[in-house]
Motif scaffolding. Structure first.
Motif: not given
Length: 924
Positions: A102-110, A123-125
Motif C-alpha cells: 500500500t506504499a505504492v499508488a497510481g493516478y490515472l486520467s480520463g 496491475l495495481f489492484k
C-alpha cells in the motif's frame, strides 16, 4: 453489426474519435505521406453526425514531434527502454519490500483509453495489491456517479443524446453547454428550431453563452442548487404533480425524502430569497418542469464540484423519479461527462473505490470473483480488501509519507488538483515519482524520477466511452514519434519484469478489450447479483472485428447485441428489490466560507477554445486567439470597489495561493463573485494556476473537490510598464526563460511562426531604458524603431538577413494590434535592406496595407475578430445569417454563434440608445 456507409473519398480517410470532451464526436482524418493534413466530423457517427467544435476542427494543427517526449529518462538522464522498464520495476519492488504494497499508488486520467485503464487497474489492484489507484475523473464526475449508484444501484447514465431532441423541456444546471460541449449545444439549437414548443431553462450563477437558447434564466446564488430542487419536489407534491403510480411501483424512500425537503423549504418567496432569484421566475420553472413528462435535466461541474455535490445530484434525481420522468424518450437526469473516457475509466475500475467491470469492494462476492477471473495457472492475484485513497486523500497520504511511490499517467495533478502548492510539495517529497507523458515541457516531468514517453491521440489505438455510454474506436493512424510507446504496452512490460508476465501477455489492444468484455459478463446474472454494465456480446471479437467496431452503447449482450439506447425503460433498477431509491437531502452551503480577508466567491471552469492544461490546444495558434491570457471576470461595481479597470491586471489571493490575471469587467458576473479559467499553467503564464486558490475540501461520499466555491480577495496588480514581445521559435528557445524572469506578470501566447510574450512589471531600479534592454536581451539588433519617450511607448523590430526575427511594442495592452499578421511574418523575408518607409511602417504597425485591427477573435474557425463583426453589423448585417454571408463567422462549428448574437443585441441596444438621445434632443 452494420458498418458506416462509405463516402466517395473515404478510402483516403481514417475514422476515429475526438480526444476532448465527453461528447465523443466521430472524426474523419485525412492523411498524406504519413502526416495528418485535415480533419472533419464523421457524418455517420451518432454522437455528432458530422459536427465538430473548433477544438476538434483544429486537431491536425496540434500534432507534430516538437515538444514531444521522445525517449525515456531515469534520474534526468536519457536511457533506453530496457533500462527504464527495469528501473521502474526494481524501484517499485524495493518500496513494496520495505514499506508494503500500500506504499505504492497510481493516478490515472480520463485521457487514457479503456485498454490502458484496464491494464493499469489490473496491475495495481490485482497484482501489486494496492487499492490506491485513482483518476482525475474524481475531479469531475465522482459526485454524479455516487448519486446514480445511491438511487439506481449502479453507475449508469440513463439518457442518450437523442433525448435532448425528444424533450419538451431541457434544463441546463451547472453546465455551460455552449462552451464545454459545443456539439451538443448545436444539436439542442437545431432541435429547438424544429420544435417551437420546446423550452430551455438555464440555472447558473453566471450568464453564459448557453443562455442564448434560454427561455428562462435563473441566476442563482452559488451553492443553492439542492435547495432549489428540494423546493421543486415540494411544489410538485403540493400541487398534485407527482406520478403516484411510478412512485408506488418503482421506487422507495419518497416519504422521508419529501419530509426532508419540507424541512428545508418554506414558502416560495423565502425559497426564492435563499436562492437569490425572482419568485415568479422560480415558480415558472417549477410549473414548466411539473407540467411536462419529457424533461431532461443536463448537469455538469457546477453541480458536481462541491462538498455537497452528491446531494445536489441527488436532489435532481429525486425530482425525476417523483415525476416519473425517466426511462422515456426525452426524459431523465443526464450527467454530462467532462473527459473523453471518464466513463470508460469507471467501467474498468479506475476509481479507488471500485474493483473492475462496475464491481465494488462491498459488492457481495466481487473480490473473489475478480480474483478468480484474473488468476492464471501460475499466478493468483491478491486484491485489496477495502477501497483506497481518493484523489485529494491520495496526495495527503503522499505528504504524510504513507505512500512512497507514485505513478502518474496522462494527467498533471500540479495543475488540476485544488491546493496546488500543497500538491507540489507532496510530490517533491515522494521518494519515487514515475510519469507517463506525451509532452516534455511540464513541471511534472521535471520533478519525475522516471519519465516514460507515451503515445498520444492519432497514435493511440483502443476505445473510449462517451457520456451516453457509447463505446467508440480511437484508432492509431500515425506511428508514435521517437521511442514513445502505448501506455498499455508500458504497463504490461513493467508487469512482466515484476514477475506477472503470464497475466499481462498482450500483443494488441483487442486482446485487452475482449478480456474486459469477458469480465463484464463473468457471473453476471441474477444468481450472482446482476450488473448493468455488460458488454459480453463483444467478448469474442477478433482483431479484424475490433478494428472495424462501430460506435455502440452498452449494455451489449446476447439479448441486446446492437446495444441499448436508453436505460430503465421497464422501471427495473439494479438494486436488491429492483426499485430506485429517493434519498433525503439536507442542503448545505459551500465549506469555503467568505470572511473579511477573503470576501469574494470564486468560480472556475473551462473556456470555449481550450482544453485542460493546454498541452494539446496550446499547440494551435488559432485556438489561442479567443482568450489569449488568463483572466478574471468581475462585475462592474466590484471592479470599481476594488480599484480594477477593464483589461488591467489583478492579483487574486486566497488562503492557499495567488493568481495573476487580466481583468474582464463583465455583466455576466453576479456582485461579489469572480470567475477564472482552469487552463493556464506555468508553461503558459506566471502565477496563473487557478487550482492554487481552492482549498482541498471534498464531498464526504464522492471525494470530489469543491472547485466552484473558493473564497478570495482581489486587488489591482501595480505595474509601471506593459510590453508585447514577439519572437520566432529559435529566439524563444534561447531567451524565453530570461524574458519570463524579467517580469512581474507574463503570459506566453503561441503564434503561427513563433510566440508572443505579454509582459508587465515594475522596474527594479529606475525607469526601464528599453533601448538598453533590447541591446542586452536580443542577439538580433533593433532595426526600425518608433517611440514616444514622453508617453513611454515604443515599437521596434529585429530583422536579420532580410527576415523578421522579433517585434516589440511597449505600451498598454489596449493598444496591442492583432498578432496574426506579425506572427505569420516571423521568418519571412521582409524584402531588401534597408527597409523602405512603407515596409518600416507595416512592420511597426504589425499589419499589412489596409488591414485594420480586428480586436479579440470571436470566430476561431475563420479568425474573424470583434471589430470586423461590429463593423459589419453597423453596415446593416443584422442577423447571424447576414454576418455569415459576409464574413463566414458562425458557418463552420457554430461555437461562436452565441457571442455573435450578443454582439447583435449589444449593437442594437447602442443604436436604440442613440435614437433615444436624438429624440430627446429634438424634443428639447
Amino acid at each position: 453489426m452494420a458498418q458506416p456507409r462509405q463516402q466517395p473519398d473515404d478510402h483516403l480517410k481514417e475514422r476515429t474519435t475526438c480526444p476532448y470532451c465527453g461528447v465523443g464526436c466521430g472524426v474523419k482524418a485525412r492523411l498524406e505521406q504519413g502526416r495528418m493534413v485535415d480533419v472533419e466530423g464523421d457524418s455517420d457517427h451518432p454522437a455528432n453526425f458530422g459536427r465538430l467544435c473548433v477544438k476538434g476542427s483544429a486537431l491536425a494543427e496540434t500534432l507534430g514531434d516538437h515538444g514531444r517526449l521522445l525517449e525515456p529518462r531515469v534520474d534526468g538522464r536519457p536511457v533506453d527502454w530496457e533500462v527504464a522498464l527495469s528501473e521502474t520495476a526494481s524501484r517499485l519492488q524495493a518500496i513494496r519490500a520495505e514499506h508494503g504494497d500500500t506504499a505504492v499508488a497510481g493516478y490515472l486520467s480520463g485521457q487514457l483509453l479503456t485498454e490502458d485503464y484496464y491494464v493499469a487497474n489490473k496491475l495495481f489492484k490485482g497484482f501489486l495489491g494496492t487499492p490506491h489507484l485513482d483518476t482525475n475523473s474524481r475531479l469531475c464526475m465522482a459526485s454524479a456517479v455516487a448519486a446514480y449508484k445511491r438511487s439506481f444501484g449502479t453507475d449508469a447514465v440513463p439518457c442518450n443524446y437523442e433525448d435532448l431532441e425528444e424533450a419538451e423541456l431541457v434544463v441546463l444546471v451547472g453546465s455551460n453547454l455552449a462552451w464545454n460541449h459545443p456539439v451538443l449545444f448545436q444539436r439542442l439549437r437545431v432541435a429547438k428550431a424544429r420544435n417551437p414548443l420546446m423550452r430551455v431553462v438555464v440555472i447558473d450563477p453566471r450568464v453564459t453563452d448557453s443562455c442564448e437558447l434560454a427561455d428562462l434564466y435563473l441566476g442563482i446564488r452559488p451553492g443553492s442548487d439542492a435547495r432549489l430542487f428540494n423546493g421543486l419536489l415540494t411544489w410538485m407534491a403540493d400541487r398534485g404533480r407527482l406520478d403516484p403510480v411510478y412512485l408506488q411501483r418503482h421506487t422507495n424512500g419518497f416519504d422521508e425524502t419529501l419530509a426532508a425537503a419540507r424541512e428545508a423549504v418554506s414558502d416560495i418567496e423565502s425559497l426564492a430569497a435563499d436562492c437569490d432569484v425572482d419568485a415568479e421566475r422560480l415558480e415558472t420553472f417549477y410549473y414548466w418542469f411539473s407540467s411536462q413528462l419529457h424533461v431532461v435535466t443536463l448537469y455538469s461541474q457546477g453541480i458536481n464540484q462541491s462538498t455537497s455535490g452528491t446531494d445536489k445530484c441527488q436532489s435532481i434525481i429525486n425530482c425525476h423519479l417523483a415525476g416519473g420522468k425517466i426511462g422515456l424518450p426525452g426524459a431523465g437526469p443526464f450527467s454530462i461527462t467532462g473527459q473523453p473516457n471518464a466513463m470508460g475509466g469507471r467501467e474498468v475500475g479506475g476509481l479507488a473505490n471500485q474493483l473492475a467491470a462496475h464491481m465494488d469492494y462491498d459488492s457481495p462476492g466481487a473480490i473473489d470473483r475478480v480474483t478468480r477471473f484474473w488468476s492464471t495457472p501460475e499466478l493468483t492475484p491478491t486484491l485489496p480488501e477495502a477501497p483506497g485513497y481518493k484523489a485529494v486523500e491520495l496526495f495527503e497520504a503522499i505528504e504524510r509519507g504513507e505512500i512512497r511511490a507514485l505513478w502518474i499517467m496522462a494527467t498533471n495533478p500540479l495543475v488540476s488538483l485544488p491546493d496546488a502548492n500543497r500538491v507540489r510539495a507532496a510530490i517533491e517529497r515522494c521518494p519515487l515519482v514515475i510519469v507517463s507523458e506525451c509532452m516534455t515541457d511540464t513541471a511534472l516531468v521535471e520533478m519525475a524520477d522516471i519519465v516514460l514517453p507515451a503515445s498520444g491521440w492519432s497514435e493511440k489505438d483502443g476505445t473510449v466511452t462517451n457520456s451516453e455510454r457509447r463505446i467508440s474506436r480511437q484508432r492509431g493512424m500515425l506511428p508514435p514519434p521517437g521511442e514513445a510507446r502505448h501506455d498499455w504496452w508500458i504497463i504490461s512490460e513493467v508487469a512482466r519484469r515484476l514477475g506477472f508476465g503470464e497475466a499481462f501477455d498482450y500483443s494488441h489492444p483487442y486482446q485487452i478489450f475482449t478480456e474486459h468484455a469477458q469480465l463484464s459478463g463473468f457471473e453476471n446474472d441474477a444468481e450472482h447479483q446482476r450488473r448493468l454494465f455488460n458488454i459480453s456480446a463483444l467478448a469474442e471479437l477478433d482483431r479484424a472485428a475490433y478494428d472495424a467496431l462501430s460506435p455502440i452503447q452498452w449494455p451489449v449482450t446476447a439479448k441486446a447485441p446492437l446495444g441499448t439506447a436508453r436505460l430503465f425503460e421497464d422501471g427495473r433498477f439494479i438494486t436488491a428489490d429492483g426499485r430506485a431509491r429517493l434519498w433525503p437531502v439536507q442542503p448545505r452551503g459551500p465549506e469555503q466560507s467568505l470572511c473579511n480577508d477573503y470576501p469574494l466567491r470564486l468560480n472556475s471552469g473551462r473556456i470555449r477554445d481550450q482544453w485542460h492544461t493546454m498541452t494539446r490546444t496550446g499547440r494551435s495558434a488559432r485556438l489561442m486567439n479567443h482568450r489569449t491570457e488568463p483572466f478574471v471576470e468581475v462585475h462592474e461595481e466590484d471592479a470599481r470597489e476594488h480599484g480594477l479597470v477593464d483589461r488591467g491586471l489583478a492579483r487574486i489571493v486566497s488562503a492557499t495561493g495567488e493568481m495573476r490575471a487580466r481583468v474582464r469587467v463583465s455583466p455576466a458576473q453576479r456582485r461579489g463573485e469572480l470567475f477564472v479559467p482552469i487552463h493556464w499553467t506555468d508553461r503558459f503564464s506566471g502565477a496563473a494556476l487557478s487550482g492554487s486558490l481552492f482549498r482541498g475540501l471534498t464531498d464526504p461520499l464522492s471525494g470530489q473537490p469543491e472547485s466552484k466555491h473558493g473564497a478570495v480577495r482581489i486587488t489591482s496588480l501595480p505595474i509601471t510598464w506593459e510590453a508585447s514581445l514577439v519572437l520566432d521559435h529559435q529566439l524563444d528557445a534561447q531567451l524565453g526563460a530570461a524574458v519570463r524572469d524579467d517580469s512581474s506578470y507574463w503570459t506566453r501566447i503561441p503564434l503561427e511562426q513563433g510566440v508572443c510574450w505579454q509582459m508587465a512589471g515594475e522596474p527594479r531600479a529606475e525607469q526601464r531604458d528599453w533601448r538598453e534592454w533590447l541591446a542586452k536581451m536580443l542577439p538580433v539588433p533593433a532595426g526600425p524603431l518608433a517611440d514616444d519617450p514622453s508617453a513611454e511607448r515604443l515599437r521596434a523590430a529585429g530583422i536579420e538577413e532580410g527576415r523578421l526575427r522579433w517585434w516589440l511594442m511597449v505600451g498598454p495592452v489596449t493598444e496591442l494590434p492583432g498578432l496574426g499578421w506579425i506572427g505569420q511574418r516571423l521568418g519571412d523575408a521582409i524584402s531588401g535592406q534597408p527597409l523602405t518607409d512603407e515596409q518600416r511602417r507595416r512592420v511597426l504597425a504589425a499589419c499589412n496595407d489596409g488591414t485594420a485591427h480586428q480586436g479579440p477573435i470571436v470566430c476561431s474557425c475563420h479568425q474573424i475578430g470583434r471589430a470586423s463583426i461590429v463593423g459589419a453589423i453597423r453596415q446593416g448585417d443584422d442577423s447571424i445569417e447576414a454576418l455569415g454571408a459576409r464574413l463566414a463567422c458562425g458557418t463552420q462549428c457554430g461555437s461562436c454563434i452565441p457571442e455573435l448574437k450578443s454582439l447583435l443585441e449589444e449593437e442594437k441596444s447602442h443604436a436604440n440608445a442613440a435614437i433615444g438621445d436624438t429624440t430627446q434632443a429634438l424634443a428639447v
